[in-house]
Design an enzyme around this catalytic site. Structure first.
Site, PDB file in Angstrom:
ATOM      1  N   ASP A 131       0.843  -1.205   0.000  1.00 31.87           N
ATOM      2  CA  ASP A 131       0.000   0.000   0.000  1.00 31.87           C
ATOM      3  C   ASP A 131       0.878   1.254   0.000  1.00 31.87           C
ATOM      4  OD1 ASP A 131      -2.313  -1.501   0.181  1.00 31.87           O
ATOM      5  OD2 ASP A 131      -2.731  -1.014   2.269  1.00 31.87           O
ATOM      6  N   MET A 132       0.295   2.380  -0.432  1.00 36.87           N
ATOM      7  CA  MET A 132       1.038   3.641  -0.383  1.00 36.87           C
ATOM      8  C   MET A 132       0.487   4.506   0.743  1.00 36.87           C
ATOM      9  SD  MET A 132       3.589   5.223  -1.548  1.00 36.87           S
ATOM     10  CE  MET A 132       4.086   4.583  -3.142  1.00 36.87           C
ATOM     11  N   GLN A 162      -0.848   6.995  -6.193  1.00 30.68           N
ATOM     12  CA  GLN A 162      -1.998   7.861  -5.853  1.00 30.68           C
ATOM     13  C   GLN A 162      -2.102   8.999  -6.866  1.00 30.68           C
ATOM     14  OE1 GLN A 162       0.293   8.525  -2.453  1.00 30.68           O
ATOM     15  NE2 GLN A 162      -1.085   7.551  -0.991  1.00 30.68           N
ATOM     16  N   ARG A 183      -1.548  -0.718  -8.383  1.00 34.19           N
ATOM     17  CA  ARG A 183      -2.927  -0.321  -8.045  1.00 34.19           C
ATOM     18  C   ARG A 183      -2.969   1.206  -8.116  1.00 34.19           C
ATOM     19  NH1 ARG A 183      -3.962  -0.851  -2.049  1.00 34.19           N
ATOM     20  NH2 ARG A 183      -4.446  -3.033  -2.406  1.00 34.19           N
ATOM     21  N   LYS A 186      -6.938   7.260  -5.766  1.00 35.88           N
ATOM     22  CA  LYS A 186      -6.839   8.733  -5.760  1.00 35.88           C
ATOM     23  C   LYS A 186      -5.885   9.225  -4.670  1.00 35.88           C
ATOM     24  CE  LYS A 186     -11.333   9.652  -7.826  1.00 35.88           C
ATOM     25  NZ  LYS A 186     -12.570  10.440  -7.774  1.00 35.88           N
ATOM     26  N   ALA A 188      -5.468   9.006  -0.030  1.00 40.69           N
ATOM     27  CA  ALA A 188      -6.345   9.184   1.130  1.00 40.69           C
ATOM     28  C   ALA A 188      -5.776  10.067   2.233  1.00 40.69           C
ATOM     29  CB  ALA A 188      -6.672   7.804   1.710  1.00 40.69           C
ATOM     30  N   HIS A 226     -14.296   3.986  -6.157  1.00 38.87           N
ATOM     31  CA  HIS A 226     -15.752   3.795  -6.092  1.00 38.87           C
ATOM     32  C   HIS A 226     -16.443   4.832  -6.965  1.00 38.87           C
ATOM     33  CE1 HIS A 226     -13.712   3.044  -2.253  1.00 38.87           C
ATOM     34  NE2 HIS A 226     -14.310   1.889  -2.348  1.00 38.87           N
ATOM     35  N   ARG A 287      -9.949   7.937   8.068  1.00 37.26           N
ATOM     36  CA  ARG A 287      -9.749   8.304   6.656  1.00 37.26           C
ATOM     37  C   ARG A 287     -11.009   8.027   5.844  1.00 37.26           C
ATOM     38  NH1 ARG A 287      -4.567   6.027   7.482  1.00 37.26           N
ATOM     39  NH2 ARG A 287      -5.097   4.125   6.360  1.00 37.26           N
ATOM     40  N   ARG A 288     -11.724   6.954   6.211  1.00 27.11           N
ATOM     41  CA  ARG A 288     -12.978   6.658   5.488  1.00 27.11           C
ATOM     42  C   ARG A 288     -14.026   7.722   5.772  1.00 27.11           C
ATOM     43  NH1 ARG A 288      -9.440   3.588   4.172  1.00 27.11           N
ATOM     44  NH2 ARG A 288      -9.248   5.281   2.721  1.00 27.11           N
TER      45      ARG A 288
HETATM   46  C1  LIG Z   1      -8.918  -1.198  -2.976  1.00 25.48           C
HETATM   47  C2  LIG Z   1      -8.467   0.154  -2.516  1.00 25.48           C
HETATM   48  C3  LIG Z   1      -7.198   0.295  -1.997  1.00 25.48           C
HETATM   49  C4  LIG Z   1      -6.743   1.551  -1.584  1.00 25.48           C
HETATM   50  N1  LIG Z   1      -5.438   1.693  -1.183  1.00 25.48           N
HETATM   51  C5  LIG Z   1      -4.969   2.922  -0.890  1.00 25.48           C
HETATM   52  C6  LIG Z   1      -3.592   3.144  -0.619  1.00 25.48           C
HETATM   53  O1  LIG Z   1      -2.757   2.219  -0.632  1.00 25.48           O
HETATM   54  N2  LIG Z   1      -3.198   4.418  -0.340  1.00 25.48           N
HETATM   55  C7  LIG Z   1      -4.069   5.473  -0.335  1.00 25.48           C
HETATM   56  O2  LIG Z   1      -3.656   6.622  -0.101  1.00 25.48           O
HETATM   57  N3  LIG Z   1      -5.387   5.287  -0.582  1.00 25.48           N
HETATM   58  C8  LIG Z   1      -5.848   4.050  -0.858  1.00 25.48           C
HETATM   59  N4  LIG Z   1      -7.174   3.879  -1.151  1.00 25.48           N
HETATM   60  C9  LIG Z   1      -8.148   4.988  -0.903  1.00 25.48           C
HETATM   61  C10 LIG Z   1      -8.260   5.909  -2.082  1.00 25.48           C
HETATM   62  O3  LIG Z   1      -7.065   6.625  -2.242  1.00 25.48           O
HETATM   63  C11 LIG Z   1      -9.418   6.898  -1.907  1.00 25.48           C
HETATM   64  O4  LIG Z   1      -9.224   7.671  -0.759  1.00 25.48           O
HETATM   65  C12 LIG Z   1     -10.795   6.264  -1.823  1.00 25.48           C
HETATM   66  O5  LIG Z   1     -10.890   5.142  -2.656  1.00 25.48           O
HETATM   67  C13 LIG Z   1     -11.888   7.264  -2.249  1.00 25.48           C
HETATM   68  O6  LIG Z   1     -11.691   7.645  -3.579  1.00 25.48           O
HETATM   69  P1  LIG Z   1     -12.646   7.211  -4.791  1.00 25.48           P
HETATM   70  O7  LIG Z   1     -11.773   6.785  -5.911  1.00 25.48           O
HETATM   71  O8  LIG Z   1     -13.604   6.194  -4.325  1.00 25.48           O
HETATM   72  O9  LIG Z   1     -13.324   8.548  -5.283  1.00 25.48           O
HETATM   73  P2  LIG Z   1     -14.110   9.714  -4.537  1.00 25.48           P
HETATM   74  O10 LIG Z   1     -14.210  10.800  -5.546  1.00 25.48           O
HETATM   75  O11 LIG Z   1     -13.497  10.005  -3.207  1.00 25.48           O
HETATM   76  O12 LIG Z   1     -15.525   9.074  -4.274  1.00 25.48           O
HETATM   77  C14 LIG Z   1     -16.396   8.697  -5.321  1.00 25.48           C
HETATM   78  C15 LIG Z   1     -17.666   8.141  -4.724  1.00 25.48           C
HETATM   79  O13 LIG Z   1     -17.378   6.919  -4.041  1.00 25.48           O
HETATM   80  C16 LIG Z   1     -18.127   6.814  -2.840  1.00 25.48           C
HETATM   81  N5  LIG Z   1     -17.196   6.840  -1.689  1.00 25.48           N
HETATM   82  C17 LIG Z   1     -15.874   7.112  -1.722  1.00 25.48           C
HETATM   83  N6  LIG Z   1     -15.334   6.995  -0.487  1.00 25.48           N
HETATM   84  C18 LIG Z   1     -16.359   6.685   0.342  1.00 25.48           C
HETATM   85  C19 LIG Z   1     -16.443   6.430   1.729  1.00 25.48           C
HETATM   86  N7  LIG Z   1     -15.388   6.485   2.539  1.00 25.48           N
HETATM   87  N8  LIG Z   1     -17.660   6.129   2.236  1.00 25.48           N
HETATM   88  C20 LIG Z   1     -18.763   6.040   1.452  1.00 25.48           C
HETATM   89  N9  LIG Z   1     -18.718   6.266   0.122  1.00 25.48           N
HETATM   90  C21 LIG Z   1     -17.547   6.576  -0.434  1.00 25.48           C
HETATM   91  C22 LIG Z   1     -19.044   8.002  -2.824  1.00 25.48           C
HETATM   92  O14 LIG Z   1     -20.241   7.609  -3.456  1.00 25.48           O
HETATM   93  C23 LIG Z   1     -18.294   9.009  -3.651  1.00 25.48           C
HETATM   94  O15 LIG Z   1     -19.152   9.973  -4.217  1.00 25.48           O
HETATM   95  C24 LIG Z   1      -7.626   2.655  -1.635  1.00 25.48           C
HETATM   96  C25 LIG Z   1      -8.902   2.518  -2.171  1.00 25.48           C
HETATM   97  C26 LIG Z   1      -9.321   1.291  -2.629  1.00 25.48           C
HETATM   98  C27 LIG Z   1     -10.674   1.185  -3.233  1.00 25.48           C
END
Ligand SMILES: Cc1cc2nc3c(=O)[nH]c(=O)nc-3n(C[C@H](O)[C@H](O)[C@H](O)COP(=O)(O)OP(=O)(O)OC[C@H]3O[C@@H](n4cnc5c(N)ncnc54)[C@H](O)[C@@H]3O)c2cc1C
Length: 306
Positions: A131-132, A162, A183, A186, A188, A226, A287-288
């Site tokens: 992970d990053m 990211q 992977r 965006k 976090a 997502h 973070r979530r």
């Molecule tokens: C499998 C996986 C691994 C990851 N690994 C890392 C990592 O190693 N390092 C890192 O920095 N980040 C990691 N992340 C987190 C990532 O960077 C984002 O912070 C997170 O995925 C939200 O971005 P998004 O692409 O879903 O888009 P966003 O624009 O944030 O969200 C798009 C839509 O998704 C839904 N959504 C998003 N987040 C939430 C939430 N918390 N609760 C409810 N609904 C939500 C909402 O409907 C939102 O409108 C990971 C994410 C995933 C899916």
């Protein structure tokens, strides 16, 4: 209203972390984003999603450990996870964080610990994703990953990039040449504008650029999001370029957009769900909340429902 950066700031607050994790009262808050406290609880969930044609990535929650002994416990936990995956025949790989293996204490220790997990995963024919974390450790994480990648195969170990970081497109260009399995997500963490795009529009544009670079590379990458717009862009690009569905996977987090996870799996896409478990849920959980502050209301409602 609590902002994203305030929530991320609170995620790093050691006092709150201890307070929240000590009282079982807070535990029920976590079920929205965390699969349980034990490996067996995570296995039960993974069995369910495997039955729906989704694979998983195990994540034991415990970042930024403060002693070599704690890092050692993390390695032991991951070795147990890998054995459990084999024993139960669930379809899952593992995701690790280098600060969990002692990166903040000594990068060499983190490398040696990560290497033990990657080696064991390799022995089991399984895959380890690094992970990053925040931008203070981007370079050292990439450096350790490259060392691991030079010792193990493409299908043994991969990394995360990211799209909010300015440097990511160049990193992706360099890493696909190794080659490496990446992977893209965006990002976090709270990052200053010197290192990260401040606006969602730029983060999304960069995400699409990197996604296209990855898919065009011909190697198997993870598209972690997502965001329906990112998913649509991926589906459209792969269709346009004749990249078949088995050449990449979508990835989402436990508890988020399960409807979309199921839909993509039903549509024949590879879908992997990141499954965090463990007692040290606080920073991950915060973070979530930060990603979608509306989650706070959901959590509070559950807390007081009794
Ligand atoms: C499998 C996986 C691994 C990851 N690994 C890392 C990592 O190693 N390092 C890192 O920095 N980040 C990691 N992340 C987190 C990532 O960077 C984002 O912070 C997170 O995925 C939200 O971005 P998004 O692409 O879903 O888009 P966003 O624009 O944030 O969200 C798009 C839509 O998704 C839904 N959504 C998003 N987040 C939430 C939430 N918390 N609760 C409810 N609904 C939500 C909402 O409907 C939102 O409108 C990971 C994410 C995933 C899916």
């Amino acid at each position: 209203m609590l902002t994203r950066s305030a929530l991320i700031y609170l995620s790093r607050h050691e006092g709150l972390k201890d307070f929240a994790t000590r009282f079982s009262f807070f535990k029920k808050l976590t079920t929205r984003f965390v699969a349980g406290e034990t490996i067996d609880e995570a296995v039960n969930f993974i069995r369910e999603i495997n039955a729906e044609n989704c694979t998983a990535s195990f994540d034991h929650l415990n970042e930024s450990v403060s002693s070599a002994a704690e890092a050692e416990k993390e390695v032991v936990e991951y070795l147990e996870i890998l054995n459990k995956i084999e024993e139960t025949k669930i379809r899952s790989n593992v995701s690790i964080k280098l600060t969990q293996f002692g990166l903040g204490l000594d990068p060499e220790l983190a490398y040696r610990n990560a290497r033990r997990v990657v080696e064991e995963a390799h022995r089991h024919g399984n895959f380890t994703r690094v992970d990053m974390e925040d931008s203070h450790v981007t370079q050292v994480t990439i450096d350790i990953f490259k060392r691991l990648r030079s010792e193990f195969g493409l299908n043994d170990v991969g990394i995360v990039l990211q799209s909010y970081l300015h440097r990511t497109y160049a990193d992706a260009q360099e890493l696909v040449k190794l080659p490496a399995r990446i992977r893209i997500c965006k990002g976090a963490y709270n990052e200053p504008p010197e290192v990260a795009f401040p606006t969602k529009k730029d983060v999304d544009e960069n995400y699409i650029k990197v996604m296209q670079l990855l898919l065009a590379s011909g190697h198997y990458h993870g598209i972690a999001t997502h965001d329906p717009r990112m998913i649509e862009a991926t589906i459209n690009f792969s269709a346009r370029e004749g990249i078949s569905k088995d050449k990449f996977e979508f990835q989402m987090l436990y508890g988020i957009r399960r409807d979309l996870q199921r839909q993509l799996a039903r549509d024949g896409y590879n879908m992997r769900v990141y499954v965090p478990y463990g007692k040290h849920w606080y920073p991950y959980f915060m973070r979530r909340l930060a990603e979608r502050p509306a989650n706070i209301w959901f959590v509070l409602k559950n807390l007081f429902k009794g």
